[in-house]
Design an enzyme around this catalytic site. Structure first.
Site, PDB file in Angstrom:
ATOM      1  N   HIS A  71      26.159 -31.433  -2.341  1.00  0.00           N
ATOM      2  CA  HIS A  71      24.836 -31.651  -1.464  1.00  0.00           C
ATOM      3  C   HIS A  71      24.672 -30.550  -0.551  1.00  0.00           C
ATOM      4  O   HIS A  71      25.727 -29.990  -0.149  1.00  0.00           O
ATOM      5  CB  HIS A  71      24.773 -32.956  -0.901  1.00  0.00           C
ATOM      6  CG  HIS A  71      24.754 -34.194  -1.731  1.00  0.00           C
ATOM      7  ND1 HIS A  71      24.730 -35.422  -1.405  1.00  0.00           N
ATOM      8  CD2 HIS A  71      24.629 -34.164  -3.153  1.00  0.00           C
ATOM      9  CE1 HIS A  71      24.733 -36.264  -2.419  1.00  0.00           C
ATOM     10  NE2 HIS A  71      24.758 -35.416  -3.604  1.00  0.00           N
ATOM     11  N   GLU A  73      24.091 -30.644   2.669  1.00  0.00           N
ATOM     12  CA  GLU A  73      24.717 -30.567   3.761  1.00  0.00           C
ATOM     13  C   GLU A  73      26.264 -30.271   3.592  1.00  0.00           C
ATOM     14  O   GLU A  73      27.134 -29.541   4.483  1.00  0.00           O
ATOM     15  CB  GLU A  73      24.744 -32.267   4.298  1.00  0.00           C
ATOM     16  CG  GLU A  73      23.568 -32.844   4.558  1.00  0.00           C
ATOM     17  CD  GLU A  73      23.153 -33.274   3.144  1.00  0.00           C
ATOM     18  OE1 GLU A  73      22.603 -34.498   3.445  1.00  0.00           O
ATOM     19  OE2 GLU A  73      23.245 -32.827   2.133  1.00  0.00           O
ATOM     20  N   TYR A 120      15.683 -40.874   2.007  1.00  0.00           N
ATOM     21  CA  TYR A 120      16.171 -41.240   0.811  1.00  0.00           C
ATOM     22  C   TYR A 120      16.358 -42.763   0.811  1.00  0.00           C
ATOM     23  O   TYR A 120      16.346 -43.442   1.657  1.00  0.00           O
ATOM     24  CB  TYR A 120      17.569 -40.750   0.553  1.00  0.00           C
ATOM     25  CG  TYR A 120      18.204 -40.899  -0.715  1.00  0.00           C
ATOM     26  CD1 TYR A 120      17.789 -40.410  -1.813  1.00  0.00           C
ATOM     27  CD2 TYR A 120      19.599 -41.576  -1.155  1.00  0.00           C
ATOM     28  CE1 TYR A 120      18.168 -40.347  -3.195  1.00  0.00           C
ATOM     29  CE2 TYR A 120      19.772 -41.790  -2.260  1.00  0.00           C
ATOM     30  CZ  TYR A 120      19.371 -41.281  -3.396  1.00  0.00           C
ATOM     31  OH  TYR A 120      19.719 -41.373  -4.462  1.00  0.00           O
TER      32      TYR A 120
END
Length: 140
Positions: A71, A73, A120
């Site tokens: 991801h 992040e 999300y």
């Protein structure tokens, strides 16, 4: 809103815009996510979702995301870990709200504030960040 809050809101919008531009570097077809880590008004790291270094730049197979895709992040946090910078006390700007696994990395990295633009469907990452005392802001 105070003048200071207005200025912070303006900076938040600008950094999220930059994270959105950075997301375009992702080879993922289902969702492109970008992240920036900012400390003392300086970008100290960036990331977008994709496969680990040295792997093929294909994130999905038969419409399903491969399990080893990182991801945005996680990419930004591991990138700052390899640098001489510290994310302790920093702000993470990310185009989609963090998942549970990324939330754990955010907590451990010392990031104190997370600003995101897109919610999300699963909120367990955001819930964990709040439980850890991290300021979470959905940018409107």
């Amino acid at each position: 809103m105070t003048e200071s809050e207005k200025k912070q809101h303006q900076f938040d919008g600008s950094y999220l815009d930059m994270a959105s531009v950075w997301a375009r570097n992702s080879y993922c077809k289902r969702r492109q996510v970008g992240a920036l880590i900012v400390k003392d008004r300086m970008i100290i790291s960036d990331g977008y979702n994709g496969t680990p270094a040295g792997f093929e730049n294909v994130c999905e197979e038969d419409g399903v995301t491969k399990p080893y895709v990182l991801h945005a992040e996680a990419n930004a946090i591991t990138k700052v870990a390899k640098s001489s910078n510290s994310s302790d006390g920093a702000t993470l700007y990310v185009t989609a709200s963090p998942c549970l696994e990324c939330a754990k990395l955010i907590i451990q990295s010392g990031i104190k504030r997370v600003v995101y633009s897109e919610e999300y469907r699963i909120t367990d990452g955001i819930d964990l960040l709040r439980r850890a005392g991290i300021e979470v802001v959905k940018y409107e």
